[in-house]
Scaffold this motif. Sequence first.
Motif, short mmCIF file in Angstrom:
data_model
loop_
_atom_site.label_atom_id
_atom_site.label_comp_id
_atom_site.label_asym_id
_atom_site.label_seq_id
_atom_site.Cartn_x
_atom_site.Cartn_y
_atom_site.Cartn_z
N UNK A 64 -13.19 -6.57 3.88
CA UNK A 64 -14.48 -6.72 4.58
C UNK A 64 -14.18 -7.05 6.03
N UNK A 65 -14.19 -6.05 6.89
CA UNK A 65 -13.77 -6.20 8.28
C UNK A 65 -14.91 -5.83 9.21
N UNK A 66 -14.95 -6.47 10.36
CA UNK A 66 -15.97 -6.19 11.38
C UNK A 66 -15.29 -6.14 12.75
N UNK A 67 -15.87 -5.36 13.70
CA UNK A 67 -15.33 -5.31 15.06
C UNK A 67 -16.03 -6.32 15.97
N UNK A 68 -15.40 -6.59 17.11
CA UNK A 68 -16.01 -7.51 18.08
C UNK A 68 -15.47 -7.22 19.46
N UNK A 69 -16.37 -7.11 20.42
CA UNK A 69 -15.97 -7.07 21.82
C UNK A 69 -16.88 -8.02 22.57
N UNK A 70 -16.29 -9.08 23.09
CA UNK A 70 -17.08 -10.15 23.70
C UNK A 70 -17.90 -9.63 24.87
N UNK A 71 -17.25 -8.88 25.75
CA UNK A 71 -17.91 -8.38 26.96
C UNK A 71 -17.49 -6.93 27.18
N UNK A 72 -18.47 -6.07 27.30
CA UNK A 72 -18.21 -4.67 27.54
C UNK A 72 -18.90 -4.26 28.83
N UNK A 73 -18.29 -3.35 29.59
CA UNK A 73 -18.95 -2.76 30.75
C UNK A 73 -19.04 -1.26 30.50
N UNK A 74 -20.23 -0.78 30.21
CA UNK A 74 -20.41 0.63 29.88
C UNK A 74 -21.88 1.00 29.94
N UNK A 75 -22.16 2.20 30.39
CA UNK A 75 -23.51 2.76 30.30
C UNK A 75 -23.66 3.63 29.06
N UNK A 76 -22.68 3.59 28.19
CA UNK A 76 -22.71 4.35 26.95
C UNK A 76 -23.03 3.37 25.83
N UNK A 77 -24.28 3.31 25.42
CA UNK A 77 -24.69 2.29 24.47
C UNK A 77 -25.56 2.90 23.37
N UNK A 126 -17.59 -16.72 16.00
CA UNK A 126 -17.53 -17.67 14.88
C UNK A 126 -18.47 -17.24 13.76
N UNK A 127 -19.65 -16.77 14.14
CA UNK A 127 -20.62 -16.31 13.14
C UNK A 127 -20.08 -15.10 12.38
N UNK A 128 -19.46 -14.16 13.09
CA UNK A 128 -18.89 -12.99 12.43
C UNK A 128 -17.77 -13.39 11.47
N UNK A 129 -16.96 -14.35 11.88
CA UNK A 129 -15.85 -14.77 11.03
C UNK A 129 -16.34 -15.47 9.76
N UNK A 130 -17.52 -16.07 9.82
CA UNK A 130 -18.11 -16.65 8.62
C UNK A 130 -18.64 -15.58 7.68
N UNK A 131 -19.07 -14.44 8.26
CA UNK A 131 -19.69 -13.39 7.46
C UNK A 131 -18.70 -12.36 6.91
N UNK A 132 -17.52 -12.25 7.52
CA UNK A 132 -16.57 -11.20 7.15
C UNK A 132 -15.19 -11.79 6.94
N UNK A 133 -14.38 -11.11 6.14
CA UNK A 133 -13.02 -11.59 5.88
C UNK A 133 -12.15 -11.50 7.13
N UNK A 134 -12.28 -10.41 7.87
CA UNK A 134 -11.43 -10.16 9.04
C UNK A 134 -12.30 -9.67 10.18
N UNK A 135 -11.99 -10.11 11.39
CA UNK A 135 -12.64 -9.59 12.60
C UNK A 135 -11.55 -9.09 13.55
#
Length: 509
Positions: free
Chosen positions: A35-48, A122-131
């Motif tokens: 059960x894995x999830x991605x994370x990017x704290x800060x992104x700079x992009x107009x592609x959303x 921290x919230x993601x790490x509580x919800x998923x096995x790996x981030x």
Amino acid sequence: MVTAGALLVAGTTSDAGKSVLVAGICRWLHRRGVDVAPFKAQNMSNNSVVCADGGEIGRAQALQAAACGLAPSVGFNPVLLKPGSDRTSQVVVRGVVDGTVSAASYRERKAALLEVVTSSLASLREQHEVVICEGAGSPAEINLRSTDIANMGLARAADLPVIVVGDIDRGGVLAHLFGTLAVLEPADQALVAGWVVNKFRGDPALLEPGLEQLRALTGRPTLGVVPWRPELWLDAEDSLGHVADGVVGRPATPVGRDWLRVAVVRLPRVSNGTDVDALAAEPGVAVRYVTEPSRLADADLVVLPGSKATVADLAWLRAQGLADGVLAHARAGRPVLGVCGGYQMLARRIHDPHGVEAAPGTAEGLGLLDVEVTFDVAKHLGTPTGTALGESVAFYEIHHGRELRGAVAPLVTLGDGTPEGADGGHVLGTHAHGLLENDALRRRLLARAAAAAGRDFTPAPATSYAATRAAQLDLLGDLVETHLDTDALEALIAKGAPPGLPEVRVSSS
């Protein structure tokens, strides 16, 4: 097997391969039942993209979520910067617009935003096995270290092990890797646990002595050398990052006798340029970004993509002579498609009474559609469904513009009956992003363009854009499984950076 933990993938530079490596690691773990999830704290992009929870995040994080078998969520990218000019960016915090900043004023907000990103992680790490976290730019930007929230600042705050990826295609990758570590302060260095070399072409035996020397110099192993794979091009974080020589993708041979040629105007502030990826995934469709009028002359379909600065990009379009080319193309009865900002450019007028983009005022559009557009202060975000060209569609919207149509028919009818966009026959426009990812709709649009151009072109009935994307994600997972030291990767995720990693200093003698 990994059961819990986290990892941060940093890069020696922007576009070193962080996004695809994170997607590959996520896919590898997901296929193993983690059960894995991605994370990017800060992104700079107009592609959303717009998430089901109502906010927007960088498209790369949506792709990484797909690699994990998850729907996009604002928790995967809590801070998104959307550049509107060379000096200012719109700030999106937890999916919602929260002002506009300059580079200097944004630094003043970083302390508060560090709490936002660490609590989101921290919230993601509580919800998923790996981030699996992705850094931003490079951790070697030591002029920004004191306010960093995405690289070593995040790693230190959350005690994350870090691997650093370098793009060998740029040249000097060993120096880039060594130098990235050497400029960091000791506490940051202690979290950097290994290297990955990306986009390798050639004889691995020639690279191996350099990797051994890098290990001797830094005390850190190279966890893998990922080969160059030209078929990986979908969903680049930078909307033009996957474009080589102006060509999008690697189109297959046509079903009919002719190729269908698509020219996409490469606007200076293009946003969501990946809307055209679905066209490039079709056999026999050659998609090319263009910046000069001559490239429009032999196009069968011209696309005006989205823009973060519609009025400024429209002025650029005129200054380059491209506006005249688009007008000539349309007046000859050949198809033109405008998406979001591109749609607004096709209107008769664009009103910005509140100065959403720049100074308040009205700009004359190209006048190819009987539509007027007014910018509202509030951004419209949505994930509606409906019908277009007789086909069921799903898509997402991210825009300030509100349309007022004249006699022109809508291109899309939403599920509640609301009309959207404009179908002027050979000139079409819509605010809908991702519309072309609907396979049946895309085939109808291409068949219409081919008929108008007199091309012997038949859309391939079996083409599935979703399957094409899934195949690329599986290829990324295969590359991680085959070319990375997955045992070492698992140990880092589960246990963190090993203690006692040596400090590296650049000699001043």
